[in-house]
Design a protein around this motif. Structure first.
Motif, PDB file in Angstrom:
ATOM      1  N   ARG A 186     -12.949  39.522  14.814  1.00 24.00           N
ATOM      2  CA  ARG A 186     -13.310  38.372  13.997  1.00 24.00           C
ATOM      3  C   ARG A 186     -12.111  37.821  13.224  1.00 24.00           C
ATOM      4  O   ARG A 186     -11.267  38.583  12.772  1.00 24.00           O
ATOM      5  N   ARG A 187     -12.126  36.505  13.014  1.00 21.42           N
ATOM      6  CA  ARG A 187     -11.081  35.808  12.235  1.00 21.42           C
ATOM      7  C   ARG A 187      -9.680  36.111  12.735  1.00 21.42           C
ATOM      8  O   ARG A 187      -8.766  36.283  11.953  1.00 21.42           O
ATOM      9  N   GLU A 188      -9.562  36.246  14.039  1.00 22.08           N
ATOM     10  CA  GLU A 188      -8.234  36.550  14.560  1.00 22.08           C
ATOM     11  C   GLU A 188      -7.668  35.461  15.445  1.00 22.08           C
ATOM     12  O   GLU A 188      -6.527  35.550  15.854  1.00 22.08           O
ATOM     13  N   LEU A 189      -8.454  34.457  15.751  1.00 18.05           N
ATOM     14  CA  LEU A 189      -7.950  33.410  16.639  1.00 18.05           C
ATOM     15  C   LEU A 189      -7.341  32.261  15.839  1.00 18.05           C
ATOM     16  O   LEU A 189      -7.901  31.822  14.836  1.00 18.05           O
TER      17      LEU A 189
ATOM     18  N   VAL B 113      -5.396  31.044  20.508  1.00 20.41           N
ATOM     19  CA  VAL B 113      -4.454  32.127  20.760  1.00 20.41           C
ATOM     20  C   VAL B 113      -4.874  33.340  19.940  1.00 20.41           C
ATOM     21  O   VAL B 113      -5.231  33.212  18.771  1.00 20.41           O
ATOM     22  N   ASP B 114      -4.823  34.511  20.573  1.00 15.44           N
ATOM     23  CA  ASP B 114      -5.178  35.729  19.836  1.00 15.44           C
ATOM     24  C   ASP B 114      -3.921  36.365  19.234  1.00 15.44           C
ATOM     25  O   ASP B 114      -2.812  35.875  19.464  1.00 15.44           O
TER      26      ASP B 114
ATOM     27  N   ARG C 199     -16.797  31.980  13.683  1.00 17.87           N
ATOM     28  CA  ARG C 199     -16.525  33.187  12.894  1.00 17.87           C
ATOM     29  C   ARG C 199     -15.243  33.885  13.344  1.00 17.87           C
ATOM     30  O   ARG C 199     -14.718  34.757  12.653  1.00 17.87           O
ATOM     31  N   ASP C 200     -14.761  33.531  14.544  1.00 19.79           N
ATOM     32  CA  ASP C 200     -13.523  34.130  15.058  1.00 19.79           C
ATOM     33  C   ASP C 200     -12.274  33.373  14.626  1.00 19.79           C
ATOM     34  O   ASP C 200     -11.150  33.810  14.875  1.00 19.79           O
ATOM     35  N   LEU C 201     -12.492  32.235  14.010  1.00 17.01           N
ATOM     36  CA  LEU C 201     -11.378  31.333  13.724  1.00 17.01           C
ATOM     37  C   LEU C 201     -10.664  31.733  12.435  1.00 17.01           C
ATOM     38  O   LEU C 201     -11.292  31.872  11.379  1.00 17.01           O
TER      39      LEU C 201
ATOM     40  N   LEU D  75     -10.309  18.267   7.703  1.00 14.14           N
ATOM     41  CA  LEU D  75     -10.605  19.345   8.653  1.00 14.14           C
ATOM     42  C   LEU D  75     -10.933  20.657   7.944  1.00 14.14           C
ATOM     43  O   LEU D  75     -11.805  21.406   8.397  1.00 14.14           O
ATOM     44  N   GLU D  76     -10.262  20.941   6.861  1.00 12.07           N
ATOM     45  CA  GLU D  76     -10.572  22.176   6.126  1.00 12.07           C
ATOM     46  C   GLU D  76     -12.012  22.150   5.623  1.00 12.07           C
ATOM     47  O   GLU D  76     -12.718  23.157   5.679  1.00 12.07           O
ATOM     48  N   ALA D  77     -12.445  20.982   5.149  1.00 11.13           N
ATOM     49  CA  ALA D  77     -13.821  20.852   4.663  1.00 11.13           C
ATOM     50  C   ALA D  77     -14.820  21.093   5.794  1.00 11.13           C
ATOM     51  O   ALA D  77     -15.869  21.713   5.607  1.00 11.13           O
ATOM     52  N   ARG D  78     -14.487  20.643   6.991  1.00  6.95           N
ATOM     53  CA  ARG D  78     -15.401  20.809   8.121  1.00  6.95           C
ATOM     54  C   ARG D  78     -15.383  22.211   8.698  1.00  6.95           C
ATOM     55  O   ARG D  78     -16.423  22.732   9.115  1.00  6.95           O
ATOM     56  N   LEU D  79     -14.178  22.798   8.785  1.00  7.02           N
ATOM     57  CA  LEU D  79     -14.030  24.035   9.545  1.00  7.02           C
ATOM     58  C   LEU D  79     -14.068  25.283   8.657  1.00  7.02           C
ATOM     59  O   LEU D  79     -14.309  26.394   9.148  1.00  7.02           O
TER      60      LEU D  79
END
Lengths: 362, 362
Positions: free
Chosen positions: B19-22, B38-39, B80-82, B117-121
């Motif tokens: 999680r939270r690694e891409l 990218v991982d 959730r991976d972002l 974009l920060e607000a959206r993502l």
């Protein structure tokens, strides 16, 4: 910098008494050699110049040693006062060895100038490209205040730029950064000293301006330049050019239409060169020096007009070029000789290492 | 970089589970948005693209968020991976705030893309000029080996360069270094998107090449391009251009004389641009990317010929230009999206400080 004239005689004599404390900076131009002697307090205690005979590298050692001796004498000093010599040369230089591998406008190739002069003068001699040295000198002396991104654009026998980015001189891996005089601006145009055709130097250098004026006066166009030089004729190959760029700017300042037209054409090209430097590097300031820039306002005005023209009716081009501050080097500020002093001092403080490091950033 | 196709499905699934690694890198071009995920092991686990509707900055947030979601999905992951998003935009960007103050070819002005974009993502978003980001990506990934002085020259809808000198990205005090597409090469020439006339972009960008081909085919010149596009006519203002630059290079590769002539004219101009970069900065390599460069050899050959022509019969010009290595970015190497990934990663490692510091050099 304290102008020589403003310095009390006592200070000069005192400087001279301190042994091995003077650094001499020699600027080798396309038409003359200019030198200053500087004491440890940054006072210019001597200033000299000599005409140079181009195309005769074997004479270079004699000419340069002579001007060093003369500037020491002018400072009331002699060779026992000399600590080091810096030399700026218009060409490609290996600052580690002091060898000049390519100096197009001097007609030199592979001249081991550093070794030759060290053998004659008995002190360390550092050789660097003249324009890059001048830019480094402006940077180290803080001559431009807090500006960390600027170019010193030399317009004389040739055209090239010394570039400072993020507060560091840009040399490049081959020591050739800033050679914008050989960017082609008129494809198929006049043959340049580099062998190419239509380089910036062929349209906006001192000889290019002089040649244009001479040809048009010889062709019978009315101009006060004709009266100043009644013998004007197209230059013979390799022969002297009767009308100089300084004559053209002098006549332009007096309102002569032909001279103004030629000054405006050169200014437009040089404005383009300034824009090129700003667009490529994002600079805050461009300081223009060299023999042609010594004409001052008559030289600078057409460049400013040229930049205004590039910005006109183009809001985004205008933002890209920005409000870059363009100025000519102050009269008597000697950026060339001071640059040579700077490289000599930096080499003493930290010998230039092998490899790609900058001058004096050891 | 491991091409996506070469990656085992297991590896992709494993990446997705962390999680939270891409990190997603999004490259906003003049005609499309391309993204990679990218991982942490530098594997590309997703790749996506969308066409972009230019001139509508209010749509930008939607379009970009959509491509980020899509590329995560493609990687078998979700939001959730972002961990972070980097965005490269063709224009002037304040990397501290993520605001795009000027993007000529997108028709954007003052778009606070980072905040939007920060607000959206819900993750950190770093925005940087696309071409400078790509150059930084090539540098950090060591894609060019030990080369420390190079430019990434992007030739697509616009033309600009990302410049690396002495191993550091050159941004400039205004963040505008490398905007060589707006150097005037044909004074009084065609009107450029920047407002000026005759800029390099008006003669050698993708749209310029396409327009030239379209006009000449429409004028009845014989060419295989006419058969490929029987409806070819001069483009209406703002309308689609029937023949693309890719068509021109495709036809040139097949030997079509008109296409070859147009490719050679563009190559000659781009060779001039390469020489300009080398003369101004002293570079070892110029990597050309962007939509037009994707044509590969038919695009590169005329540039190499153009450089040979600049060197021909001019030994000293030849030395000044040197043996600069000119290449096109490898197919699938994604310098734009990788650059965006790089700026996002560097901002995470060291937040961009206020002032003139470089991206990621905190």
């Amino acid at each position: 910098m304290i102008p020589l004239a403003a310095m009390p005689t006592e200070a000069r004599a005192a400087s001279a008494r301190a042994r091995r404390e003077l650094v001499v900076g020699v600027d080798v131009g396309g038409s003359k050699i200019a030198a200053i002697a500087v004491d440890p307090s940054d006072r210019v205690v001597g200033r000299e110049w000599r005409p140079i005979v181009t195309g005769r590298p074997e004479r270079a050692g004699d000419d340069l040693a002579e001007v060093v001796t003369a500037v020491l004498h002018e400072a009331g000093a002699d060779d026992r006062d000399l600590a080091a010599v810096g030399v700026g040369v218009p060409g490609r230089v290996d600052p580690r060895t002091g060898a000049v591998s390519l100096a197009v406008n001097l007609g030199w190739q592979d001249v081991r100038l550093g070794s030759i002069l060290e053998a004659r003068l008995g002190v360390p001699v550092v050789v660097e490209n003249d324009v890059r040295a001048a830019a480094l000198g402006l940077l180290r002396r803080g001559a431009l205040g807090p500006v960390r991104d600027f170019a010193y654009l030399a317009v004389g026998t040739g055209i090239s730029a010394g570039v400072v980015v993020d507060g560091a001189l840009r040399r490049g891996p081959r020591g050739l950064a800033g050679e914008i005089g050989h960017i082609v601006v008129e494809p198929g145009g006049e043959r340049c000293s580099c062998g190419g055709c239509g380089c910036l130097e062929t349209v906006a250098s001192g000889p290019a301006i002089a040649r244009r004026a001479t040809e048009r006066v010889a062709a019978g166009e009315p101009s006060s330049l004709a009266a100043a030089r009644p013998d004007a004729e197209p230059p013979r190959r390799g022969g002297p050019i009767p009308i100089t760029a300084a004559d053209v700017y002098g006549a332009a300042a007096e309102g002569d239409p032909l001279a103004r037209e030629i000054a405006e054409a050169a200014g437009s090209r040089l404005a383009w060169a300034v824009a090129l430097l700003v667009l490529t590097l994002d600079l805050e300031r461009v300081v223009i020096g060299g023999g042609v820039a010594a004409a001052g306002e008559p030289f600078l005005d057409p460049i400013r007009s040229g930049l205004d023209a590039l910005r006109a009716d183009a809001p985004q081009a205008s933002e890209l070029i920005g409000r870059v501050d363009v100025m000519v080097a102050a009269d008597g500020s000697d950026p060339g000789p001071w640059g040579a002093v700077t490289v000599a001092r930096e080499a003493r403080a930290a010998p230039v290492p092998a490899g790609r490091e900058e001058v004096g950033h050891g």
